[in-house]
Each structure stands twice: as structure tokens, then as C-alpha cells.
Motif scaffolding. Structure first.
Motif, short mmCIF file in Angstrom:
data_model
loop_
_atom_site.label_atom_id
_atom_site.label_comp_id
_atom_site.label_asym_id
_atom_site.label_seq_id
_atom_site.Cartn_x
_atom_site.Cartn_y
_atom_site.Cartn_z
N LYS A 27 -100.05 78.20 -42.70
CA LYS A 27 -100.54 76.91 -43.21
C LYS A 27 -101.78 77.06 -44.09
N ASP A 64 -105.20 66.36 -38.04
CA ASP A 64 -104.16 67.33 -37.70
C ASP A 64 -104.59 68.15 -36.49
N ASN A 83 -95.27 66.36 -32.70
CA ASN A 83 -95.40 66.74 -34.11
C ASN A 83 -95.14 65.55 -35.02
N LEU A 88 -98.27 63.45 -35.15
CA LEU A 88 -99.26 64.05 -36.04
C LEU A 88 -98.92 63.77 -37.50
N TYR A 121 -100.78 62.02 -41.63
CA TYR A 121 -101.06 62.87 -42.80
C TYR A 121 -101.37 61.98 -43.99
#
Length: 613
Positions: free
Chosen positions: A186, A195, A259, A262, A266
Motif C-alpha cells: 500500500k 483507514d 473492510n 473502512l 475513503y
């Protein structure tokens, strides 16, 4: 080497250099975050490299390999060629002149490992530069030299300090491998404010973890701990084993609710605050429970414990037993190395984990869990340097801690605790060992959110019975669970500090508005006192102050702060205050004509709030 744990891992890292490309000479260097590839001008050619999701680990390191290279694995590297061609189509008909594939060391957060090793005094680290050694080497080398000579760097280097990692993780091979892989894969990903890592999770769990998971807790990872972030009303969202993003023929996790949650955040606009607003307002108007078990919990005892406490802590912590004091610890330059609470204990026989054996002075230290290792090592270093005969013991894993906060907290806890919770019987900044639903706990009347409330420090085997009793007593008051996203908002509304966010080692308490924590009116010496007295005499040249924003604009910290058109620093921390319905920030100010730059250099109106000395 020398018993020092160095949490890094070696991987193959490569780039290629193309043949000459006509007309490329004025091309800027390019980084494609979507393809995780870079293109760097090299004369009349390009060097191409990147960070793949399936890097090759170098597990069998040979001492005969010095200055050697690996053969390039084209099956792994071709993803970078494809990404580069997508960005510069002419590369498809350009040859490769040379390849370079060598070993590089990578770390769990893609930042170097620097500073004095916790295991051995005088042994310093300067390694793990994650393929950025040329970029970081000059500045890091200068700071490391100052660190070795003077004991601390000149600048705030906590983000690179080896003490940012807990000692239980630094030789854990699963943690090192998984986190280093994710950080590598990443490296070019856009870093969004909320995050969380997916790798190496569930390393440290407190006794409340399972019951909070069942109630929809969305956890954050800090210092290896799973701590509550916020609570999702759509059901559990557990963290599951790391899938290496499907690399190495591993199956990708599908329908991964954690996930997905999360991913919804973004954004650099206001995030979907989920239940955070209701968590905050329930605390302000009713009552909420915060699981803060990840806190560091240390005891300071021994013949010189009082001398050590006087020297370590800026505040006078030698009140009568039963008192709790908020204080800072400083370095020799007067910079804040920590903020914490220190509770003076009654001498007596051991009642661990609630009380240590002590024939004299003893203190209980409660420290933010994300910086507990840093605090532990700072204290040990000072004790050794000063030659104090005392002991520092860590009981962080032996106790859980819940904080019950809000105007209705007294009504709830009065049904659970066997002691009078009135202001007269249990004043603010005091503590005592009491019974809660038949279990002994240490109750402290404190708040990090600015409301009436108590912390319960609970032996781990008693955590769930006490929690269940609190929730049962609070049901008629609509008690709810709340997480650290709410704490961040509530605490900045109140003006409470987060160490290494709005309070750093290069800030003095006077600059940070924490002069009240310093016993300067007494004659008691403490580390850094001479620097504070000099600064007080000369006057402050800057202050860390509170800003509120008139426009409804999201702020996350690091936004530039200008005065009269000249940059004077950046915001340390920012969050939205749901009770006052404004964005709040903390940052430096050297005067009152200040504004922010954000989004195409737009000026934002603000109110600068400077608290009194």
C-alpha cells in the motif's frame, strides 16, 4: 545482535532502465498511485519501478551476499511494466537497457527504525529505510547524531523512534511479516484519515473484546491492541485473518464487512460519521461507556519512589494518598515527552493487580496505550540516569478499564459501586478501591471528555461481570457503548490534549497551555524545569492554541496555518465537535491574524481561541 530486537524484513526490490526514448528529456517524474508504479527520468531514458502486492521475501539471508544482486523475476515485475505502459504508451515499443534487483529492508509502517534500543542503553538504530535511504539519509543522519550525543533528537522524531512499537511485537514474526507486506503493497495508496491496517490484527485483545464485537464494535489498531473505534448498529464487523490481498495464491477475503466499513470512509470530505454523533451526544446529555483497557498501567515503588516522582513529573503528585494528578513528563530541553495521570497509593501489602507491595511511597501511572512503550522507556531511562532506587512494573495486561461518562454517570454507578459518589465523598481527581458487583476495582473520578464520570480499573477476570452490571444499571438511562472516534471529538471540544498529536516532544507545557501542570511555584526540582523558567522569563514566541472554523469544512490535521500571508506551521489535530456543531483544530499561533489554506488555497474565516495562562 546484543539482544536487540530489530523489527524489519528483507524483500527483493527492483527497477529497470529503458533504452533511449525520443523527446523524453523534459518529462517530469511521475508516480501513478493506482498502478503503484513510478517513472523517473534518467537522462534520455526512464527508470521504472514500484511496489507490487506480491513482493518476494528474502528469508534465507546469506552473509556472503554483500553488494550482490538478484536475478529479476519478470513474473512479479511485469505488473509494473503494464502500469507504466498504461501511463506512457511509447514504453510498449521501447527496450530495456538494464535491470537492478537487490535486497531492501522494510518495516511494519514503512518508516525507519531510529533511536536508542529499548533493550540496551547506548545501542542506537538507524535502519529500515524502506528504499528511501537517499531521500531521508541526510536529515535522519543529523538527528541520529544529535540523539547519540545529547540523548534526544532536536526535532520531533517519534514517528521514526523504535519505541513507537510495543516490545511484545518487535520480535513477533507474524506481526513483522504481515504488517511489512501490507505497508509495502500500500506504499502508493492514498492515505485516508480513518483507514486501519488489515494485517497483524487481534494481536492484543482486552477482556471486553468479544462482547463488544458482538455489539457491532468497529475496532482500531493501536500498539497491537484492538481498541473500540465506533459502534455499527448493523451488527458485528469482526476483524479476520490477513489475506495478503490475494497474493501468494491465498484466497481473498470476500464479503468482509470490516473492510467494507473502512472503504466507506475513503474520502477527504466529511466522512459518514455513522453512529459517532449519537455516541458523542449521548455522552454529553446522558451516559456512555468507553473501553479504555489498552491504557498502559504502571506502578512506581521503592525507597526512592518519591524522589523519582518529584523529578519525573511536572506536577506535584505528592498529595495525600487517594489523590490523582494530571501531569506531564519532560525531556532535558523542557519538551513534553508524555502526559498522564499519577495516583498516589496507600502503603500496604500487595493486592495485585490493584495495588503493589509498598512500605512507603507508591504511585499508579495510567498512560495512553498508543504511547505506553515510549513512556515506559522514558521513565526507565530517567530512573537509571538519576540513580534512583525504585521499581517500575507493568500491569497493563492484567487489568481492563472502562470509563463511564456523562451527566447520568453518578446515577448509574451509585447502583453498582458500594461507596458514596457525592462530590463531598468522592471529589474530582481522587481514587479509591471499592466493590463493584462483588468485585474489587479501583475507581477514579476523572474525565477525558469533559463530563462527570469515573474510570473503573478492573482485574481482568472481573471485567465482564463489572461491565454487565454497569450496562444493566444504565439500561433505564439509555446507556450506550462509545469508541475512540467519539473520544477524539469530545476531547478536542473540551481542550484536552493527545500526546504526539497536539502535544509533542518539541512543545513545552507553557507553549501547549499546560502551565497549570507545572509546579513552578514550588521549589521542587524536576527534569526540564530550568528550561521552563528561562522560557517564562523571556516570554513565549509561539503557542499551541484552539481554532474553530466558521465554514462547515472538514479538517483532519496537517493543514497549513498562515499569519499575514506567511506560513507559521500546520494544524496538529482537528475533529468535528458535534455538541458545538463546528470543526475544531489545534495548532501553532504567533499572533491573532491567522487563517488556513485548504482546497486551492482558499482562505477560511476562523475564530482563534486562546485560553488564559
Amino acid at each position: 545482535m546484543a539482544g536487540v530486537k530489530v523489527p524489519l524484513i528483507a524483500m527483493h526490490h527492483a527497477y529497470v532502465v529503458t533504452e533511449r526514448i525520443e523527446g523524453i528529456q523534459n518529462m517530469p517524474n511521475v508516480r501513478d498511485h493506482d498502478a503503484s508504479v513510478y517513472l523517473r527520468l534518467q537522462g534520455d531514458a526512464l527508470s521504472v519501478g514500484g511496489y507490487e502486492h506480491n513482493p518476494i521475501f528474502w528469508d534465507d539471508v546469506s552473509d556472503k551476499f554483500a553488494f550482490s544482486l538478484f536475478d529479476l523475476d519478470w513474473d512479479v515485475f511485469m505488473q509494473h511494466i503494464e502500469g507504466a505502459i498504461n501511463r506512457v504508451p511509447d514504453l510498449e515499443k521501447t527496450g530495456i537497457k538494464s535491470t537492478v534487483c537487490g535486497p531492501e529492508s522494510f518495516t511494519a509502517d514503512h518508516k525507519p527504525l531510529m533511536g536508542e534500543a529499548p533493550e540496551v542503553r547506548g545501542f542506537f538504530l538507524g535502519c529500515g529505510f524502506n528504499s528511501a535511504g537517499m531521500m531521508l539519509g541526510g536529515g535522519c543522519g543529523r538527528e541520529l547524531a544529535h540523539w547519540i550525543i545529547h540523548g534526544r533528537p532536536e526535532k520531533d522524531m517519534y514517528g521514526y523512534d523504535i519505541r513507537r512499537f510495543h516490545n511484545s511485537l518487535t520480535d513477533n514474526q507474524r506481526w513483522i511479516r504481515e504488517r511489512s507486506h501490507e505497508s509495502y503493497a500500500k506504499n502508493y495508496s492514498v492515505v485516508f484519515p480513518f483507514d486501519e491496517p488489515l494485517a497483524s490484527r487481534n494481536m492484543r485483545k482486552d477482556p471486553f473484546h468479544q462482547v463488544l464485537t458482538e455489539q457491532g464494535c468497529v475496532f482500531q489498531e493501536r500498539h497491537g491492541w484492538e481498541r473500540p473505534g465506533w459502534f455499527n448498529k448493523d451488527g458485528p464487523a469482526p476483524v479476520i485473518d490477513y489475506d495478503y490481498y490475494g497474493a501468494y495464491d491465498l484466497k481473498r477475503n470476500v464479503n468482509y464487512k470490516y473492510n467494507e466499513l473502512l472503504g466507506r470512509e475513503y474520502t477527504f470530505d466529511f466522512p459518514p460519521h455513522h453512529e459517532i454523533k449519537s455516541e458523542c451526544l449521548s455522552c454529553r446529555h446522558g451516559v456512555a461507556v468507553f473501553d479504555m483497557s489498552y491504557f498502559g498501567k504502571f506502578y512506581l515503588t521503592g525507597p526512592d519512589a518519591k524522589k523519582a516522582a518529584d523529578w519525573l513529573f511536572t506536577a506535584d503528585v505528592n498529595k495525600k494518598p487517594g489523590s490523582t494528578v494530571y501531569t506531564c513528563m519532560l525531556n532535558k530541553r523542557g519538551g513534553a515527552e508524555a502526559d498522564l495521570t499519577v495516583s498516589r497509593l496507600e502503603p500496604g501489602t500487595a493486592n495485585l493487580p490493584l495495588a503493589p507491595q509498598s512500605n512507603g511511597d507508591a504511585y499508579y501511572l495510567a498512560i495512553g496505550g498508543g504511547v505506553a512503550e515510549h513512556n515506559w522507556n522514558h521513565i526507565r531511562t530517567v530512573l537509571q540516569d538519576q540513580g534512583f532506587n525504585c521499581q517500575l512494573t507493568d500491569h497493563s495486561e492484567d487489568m481492563g478499564m472502562i470509563s463511564i461518562q456523562g451527566p447520568k454517570s453518578r446515577e448509574v454507578l451509585q447502583e453498582v459501586l458500594d461507596t458514596d459518589l457525592s462530590n463531598e465523598a468522592f471529589p474530582f481527581s481522587s481514587h479509591k478501591v471499592v466493590n463493584a458487583a462483588g468485585h474489587q476495582v479501583r475507581a477514579m473520578r476523572l474525565s477525558f471528555v469533559g463530563e462527570l464520570g469515573w474510570e473503573l480499573h478492573i482485574p481482568k477476570d472481573s471485567c465482564l461481570p463489572v461491565y454487565n452490571a454497569v450496562m444493566a444499571a444504565g439500561a433505564k438511562h439509555s446507556i450506550i457503548n462509545s469508541g475512540y472516534r467519539a473520544i477524539d471529538s469530545l476531547s478536542i471540544e473540551k481542550g484536552y490534549r493527545h500526546w504526539h498529536a497536539d502535544l509533542r516532544p518539541d512543545d513545552t507545557p507553557l507553549e501547549a497551555g499546560l502551565a497549570f501542570t507545572c509546579k513552578l511555584k514550588s521549589s521542587i526540582p524536576f527534569q526540564g524545569r530550568d528550561r521552563l523558567e528561562k522560557q517564562k522569563e523571556e516570554g513565549l514566541r509561539r503557542r499551541i492554541v484552539c481554532f474553530t472554523i466558521d465554514e462547515k469544512v472538514p479538517m483532519f490535521g496537517l493543514e497549513a496555518v498562515f499569519r499575514n500571508g506567511v506560513p507559521i506551521g500546520h494544524l496538529r489535530r482537528s475533529d468535528y465537535g458535534f455538541f458545538i456543531d463546528k470543526t475544531i483544530a489545534r495548532g501553532p499561533a504567533a499572533g491573532r491574524e491567522v487563517y488556513f489554506r485548504k482546497k486551492k488555497k482558499k482562505k477560511l474565516n476562523l475564530t482563534l481561541r486562546i485560553p488564559p495562562h
